[in-house]
Design a protein around this motif. Structure first.
Motif, PDB file in Angstrom:
ATOM      1  N   PHE A  69       0.636  -1.185  -0.101  1.00  0.00           N
ATOM      2  CA  PHE A  69      -0.011   0.047  -0.081  1.00  0.00           C
ATOM      3  C   PHE A  69       1.021   1.341   0.122  1.00  0.00           C
ATOM      4  CE2 PHE A  69      -4.404  -1.624   1.346  1.00  0.00           C
ATOM      5  CZ  PHE A  69      -3.970  -2.862   1.319  1.00  0.00           C
ATOM      6  N   GLU A  80      -3.802   3.707   0.132  1.00  0.00           N
ATOM      7  CA  GLU A  80      -4.404   2.843  -1.161  1.00  0.00           C
ATOM      8  C   GLU A  80      -3.661   1.505  -1.517  1.00  0.00           C
ATOM      9  OE1 GLU A  80      -4.070   5.053  -5.097  1.00  0.00           O
ATOM     10  OE2 GLU A  80      -1.855   5.548  -4.727  1.00  0.00           O
ATOM     11  N   LEU A  81      -4.163   0.673  -1.928  1.00  0.00           N
ATOM     12  CA  LEU A  81      -3.649  -0.465  -2.348  1.00  0.00           C
ATOM     13  C   LEU A  81      -2.740  -0.377  -3.754  1.00  0.00           C
ATOM     14  CD1 LEU A  81      -3.007  -3.642  -2.233  1.00  0.00           C
ATOM     15  CD2 LEU A  81      -5.078  -4.075  -3.177  1.00  0.00           C
ATOM     16  N   VAL A  82      -1.565  -1.089  -3.799  1.00  0.00           N
ATOM     17  CA  VAL A  82      -0.804  -0.754  -4.935  1.00  0.00           C
ATOM     18  C   VAL A  82      -0.537  -2.074  -5.640  1.00  0.00           C
ATOM     19  CG1 VAL A  82       1.532  -0.279  -5.832  1.00  0.00           C
ATOM     20  CG2 VAL A  82       0.652   1.013  -3.904  1.00  0.00           C
ATOM     21  N   ASN A 104      -2.074  -8.841  -8.536  1.00  0.00           N
ATOM     22  CA  ASN A 104      -3.178  -7.668  -9.021  1.00  0.00           C
ATOM     23  C   ASN A 104      -2.678  -6.136  -8.713  1.00  0.00           C
ATOM     24  OD1 ASN A 104      -5.469  -8.957 -10.034  1.00  0.00           O
ATOM     25  ND2 ASN A 104      -5.493  -9.921  -7.979  1.00  0.00           N
ATOM     26  N   TYR A 105      -2.742  -5.493  -9.393  1.00  0.00           N
ATOM     27  CA  TYR A 105      -2.018  -3.950  -9.290  1.00  0.00           C
ATOM     28  C   TYR A 105      -3.116  -2.964  -9.390  1.00  0.00           C
ATOM     29  CZ  TYR A 105       2.086  -6.440 -10.191  1.00  0.00           C
ATOM     30  OH  TYR A 105       3.165  -7.649 -10.096  1.00  0.00           O
ATOM     31  N   ALA A 106      -2.955  -1.772  -8.999  1.00  0.00           N
ATOM     32  CA  ALA A 106      -3.612  -0.518  -9.040  1.00  0.00           C
ATOM     33  C   ALA A 106      -3.556  -0.191 -10.460  1.00  0.00           C
ATOM     34  CB  ALA A 106      -3.274   0.464  -8.221  1.00  0.00           C
ATOM     35  N   ASP A 107      -4.450   0.328 -11.011  1.00  0.00           N
ATOM     36  CA  ASP A 107      -4.360   0.792 -12.614  1.00  0.00           C
ATOM     37  C   ASP A 107      -3.379   1.800 -12.775  1.00  0.00           C
ATOM     38  OD1 ASP A 107      -7.895   1.055 -13.187  1.00  0.00           O
ATOM     39  OD2 ASP A 107      -6.822  -0.782 -13.318  1.00  0.00           O
ATOM     40  N   SER A 108      -3.088   2.633 -11.686  1.00  0.00           N
ATOM     41  CA  SER A 108      -2.055   3.524 -11.778  1.00  0.00           C
ATOM     42  C   SER A 108      -0.407   3.071 -11.787  1.00  0.00           C
ATOM     43  CB  SER A 108      -2.056   4.792 -10.523  1.00  0.00           C
ATOM     44  OG  SER A 108      -1.756   4.108  -9.239  1.00  0.00           O
ATOM     45  N   LYS A 111       0.103  -0.419 -13.066  1.00  0.00           N
ATOM     46  CA  LYS A 111       0.104  -1.339 -14.136  1.00  0.00           C
ATOM     47  C   LYS A 111       1.371  -1.038 -15.176  1.00  0.00           C
ATOM     48  CE  LYS A 111      -4.532  -3.545 -13.461  1.00  0.00           C
ATOM     49  NZ  LYS A 111      -5.856  -3.556 -14.041  1.00  0.00           N
ATOM     50  N   ASP A 136       4.097   9.055  -7.697  1.00  0.00           N
ATOM     51  CA  ASP A 136       4.264   7.513  -6.857  1.00  0.00           C
ATOM     52  C   ASP A 136       4.942   7.907  -5.452  1.00  0.00           C
ATOM     53  OD1 ASP A 136       5.560   6.308  -9.829  1.00  0.00           O
ATOM     54  OD2 ASP A 136       3.488   5.827  -9.086  1.00  0.00           O
TER      55      ASP A 136
END
Length: 116
Positions: free
Chosen positions: A37, A46-48, A59-63, A65, A90
Motif C-alpha cells: 500500500f 491505497e492498495l498498490v 493484482n495491481y492498481a491501474d495507476s 500497471k 508515486d
C-alpha cells in the motif's frame, strides 16, 4: 510476535527505479497473502499491489500497471515491489501488509520520493 520490516525506499528522479523489500518474522510466511500500500500526504492509504500466498497470482492498481511488479520469496519470508518508470505521483510512504487467518499486520513504512 509478528513483525514486518520494509526497506529500499529513498529519493529518485522521475523515470528512475526502486526495489522495496518487506521481511516478515514471527509467522509462517508462505500461507499468507501479501500486499503493498502507499499513502501520499493528505490522501488515504491505497492498495498498490497484491500477491497470493504462493505467488501464483498478482493484482495491481491501474495507476501502476506495467510499471510495478510484486513478487515474493517464501524461502526468505520476503515480498518485493519492483518500481520502474517512477513518477512524482508515486511519492508517498509505502507499507507492506500481511493477511493471516486471525488478523492483518502492517509494517512501519518506507518513504519513496520521486523528484520531477
Amino acid at each position: 510476535q509478528v513483525q514486518l520490516a520494509e526497506s529500499g525506499g529513498g529519493l529518485v528522479q522521475t523515470g528512475g527505479s526502486l526495489r522495496l523489500s518487506c521481511a516478515a518474522s514471527g509467522i509462517i510466511f508462505g500461507i499468507n497473502n501479501m500486499g503493498w500500500f502507499r499513502q501520499a500526504p493528505g490522501k488515504q492509504r491505497e492498495l498498490v499491489a497484491f500477491i497470493t500466498r504462493t505467488g501464483g497470482s498478482a493484482n495491481y492498481a491501474d495507476s501502476v500497471k506495467g510499471r510495478f511488479t510484486i513478487s515474493r520469496d517464501n524461502a526468505k519470508n520476503t515480498v518485493f515491489l519492483q518500481m520502474n518508470s517512477l513518477k512524482p505521483e508515486d511519492t508517498g510512504v509505502y507499507y507492506c501488509k500481511l493477511w493471516s487467518v486471525l488478523r492483518e499486520y502492517w509494517g512501519q513504512g518506507t518513504q519513496v520520493t520521486v523528484s520531477s
